[in-house]
Design an enzyme around this catalytic site. Structure first.
Site, short mmCIF file in Angstrom:
data_model
loop_
_atom_site.label_atom_id
_atom_site.label_comp_id
_atom_site.label_asym_id
_atom_site.label_seq_id
_atom_site.Cartn_x
_atom_site.Cartn_y
_atom_site.Cartn_z
N HIS A 83 18.49 4.75 -37.02
CA HIS A 83 18.58 4.31 -35.63
C HIS A 83 18.33 2.82 -35.53
CE1 HIS A 83 18.83 6.02 -31.53
NE2 HIS A 83 18.22 4.90 -31.17
N ASP A 162 14.60 11.95 -22.40
CA ASP A 162 15.03 10.61 -22.79
C ASP A 162 16.30 10.23 -22.04
OD1 ASP A 162 14.97 8.14 -24.35
OD2 ASP A 162 16.79 8.94 -25.27
N ARG A 169 15.91 3.20 -17.13
CA ARG A 169 15.46 1.93 -17.72
C ARG A 169 16.58 0.92 -17.76
NH1 ARG A 169 14.07 3.50 -23.31
NH2 ARG A 169 13.67 1.30 -23.61
N SER A 184 11.36 6.59 -26.83
CA SER A 184 12.77 6.97 -26.66
C SER A 184 13.39 7.25 -28.03
CB SER A 184 13.50 5.81 -25.95
OG SER A 184 14.88 5.92 -26.09
N LYS A 188 13.96 11.30 -29.94
CA LYS A 188 15.30 11.76 -30.36
C LYS A 188 15.32 12.10 -31.85
CE LYS A 188 17.85 8.26 -28.62
NZ LYS A 188 17.28 7.53 -27.49
#
Ligand code: URA
Length: 442
Positions: A83, A162, A169, A184, A188
């Site tokens: 990520h 999320d 956001r 966040s 995930k």
């Protein structure tokens, strides 16, 4: 606790208990809280921060807001998830994930949409006509079992809290917060069942952490959560001062990623170095290489052999897109208007402000300014010249790809694009590698 008291506690700098956070996230998930109360709390967290204990509790509550995928029965594990904390022109996952899968590492990756000025892998993949990102967990697992990789979005099934917080956001100026980014991302990753996590923590103008110290703090928070949850996690801090690669914009970036895998010699060198470095770190995290040198050699071999391109092709086909990469390239949406900017003077390009380019891409329609906005996959920017290049006056620097409605704003967008460039008589000092530092849980 009443919602107003909960918000006030954070506004006044208090520390939430795990129970309070679980209750709040439960109500975010079931839709019983109005957006204005969630947004007020997000701003309170943005301004007041959170303790590590709160970040962990928030992450777990968000992880548990939906299902958790169990990948412990996946053959050839450990499985990996990768990520990025968000950047401009950041299509690295579209190159790195297929290469890691080509190395035999099962990769089930949960990705996000664009956030603020940064792009999102899900918006990029959805630029491919027919491509489905909303996979059910069983379907995603079956796909990883058969072809080795799947990239899916957070959904009503997976980390739904999320999804809700992320969308708010994005439009309430509450993105650049370490507790909110860390919870966040890690909610995930943990919901997706990853057994190893590789994080690309961006530093610089095109990231949410502009300074190295802040990026180190974010990396530390992410790795600590991974360790506390028993998942070996590595964070790599990488340079995000200028946009990554040659393109910014959803379809343009998909095309670039395909071309990097098909013809690596056309790749922008720093972007290619970043992708190979991330693949090498993924191999190390999953114990598929003995040391850094072997990992780097393997990453380069994987790229040259074309197996990465075959993996991306298989994933696009499996998730509803065209049958092969050439067909995907022909159906990617194209903007109807193009125009370019030229160098106003001779000299070296000393800076190319990634944030300015990201904001321009959003203004052109590649990202969202309200929760309901739909992105235009065809628009974006192609950069012909980047930092360190020497240019003559009048040489083309970059091309804008615009939607028809933007014709009247063409000159405005051209001026914004040009203002992202800086010129000088001497070349800028660039970091020798796009990878600046590594933080590992082991
Ligand atoms: N990626 C995410 O998934 N969340 C963030 O907050 C930033 C990047």
């Amino acid at each position: 606790m009443r919602t107003v008291e909960f918000i006030a506690k954070k506004r006044d700098g208090g520390e939430h208990t795990e129970e309070e956070l679980r209750d709040f996230i439960g109500r975010v998930t079931d839709g019983s809280l109005p957006d204005y109360q969630i947004s007020a709390w997000l701003m309170a967290v943005f301004l007041r921060g959170m303790t590590m204990r709160e970040v962990r509790a928030l992450t777990r509550a968000m992880r548990d807001s939906g299902e958790r995928i169990d990948l412990s029965d996946m053959p050839n594990g450990p499985t990996l998830d990768k990520h990025s904390t968000g950047g401009v022109g950041d299509k690295t996952s579209l190159v790195v994930v297929p290469l890691l899968a080509a190395a035999g590492i099962p990769v089930l990756k949960m990705s996000g949409r664009g956030l603020g000025f940064s792009g999102g892998t899900i918006d990029k993949l959805e630029a491919i006509p027919g491509f489905r990102t909303a996979l059910k967990s069983e379907e995603a697992k079956a796909q990883v079992r058969s072809i080795g990789l799947a990239i899916l979005s957070q959904s009503s099934q997976l980390a739904p809290a999320d999804g809700k917080l992320y969308a708010l956001r994005d439009v309430t100026a509450t993105v650049e917060s370490i507790p909110l980014i860390a919870s966040s991302i890690m909610s995930k990753k943990l919901a997706g069942g990853a057994e190893r996590i590789l994080l690309d923590v961006k530093v610089g103008s095109g990231s949410f952490m502009r300074e190295l110290e802040q990026a180190r703090a974010l990396a530390g928070t992410l790795v600590t959560i991974g360790v506390q949850e028993g998942v070996p996690t590595q964070a790599v801090l990488t340079d995000m001062e200028e946009p990554l690669g040659w393109t910014v914009g959803n379809a343009l970036e998909v095309e670039e990623a395909i071309r990097v895998l098909q013809s690596p010699e056309t790749a922008e060198p720093r972007f290619l170095a970043l992708c190979l470095g991330l693949v090498a770190h993924g191999l190390l995290v999953c114990e598929r290489a003995r040391d850094a040198e072997e990992a780097q050699t393997t990453a380069e071999q994987l790229l040259r052999s074309g197996v990465g391109a075959a993996k991306l092709e298989a994933m696009i086909r499996a998730q509803g897109g065209p049958k092969d990469l050439d067909a995907a390239l022909t159906v990617l949406p194209r903007a109807p208007i193009t125009c370019w900017i030229e160098a106003p003077e001779e000299g070296f390009i000393t800076a190319l402000d990634a944030r300015a380019i990201g904001l321009l891409a959003v203004a052109m329609g590649a990202g969202r300014t309200t929760k309901e906005d739909r992105v235009d996959p065809s628009v974006g920017i192609v950069l012909h010249k980047k930092r360190g290049a020497w240019v003559r006056a009048g040489e083309p620097l970059a091309t804008l790809h615009l939607k028809a409605e933007s014709a009247s704003q063409k000159e405005h967008f051209k001026a914004l694009l040009l203002s992202a460039y800086r010129f000088g008589a001497a070349p800028p000092a660039l970091p020798s590698s796009p990878i600046l530092e590594v933080l590992s849980s082991s």
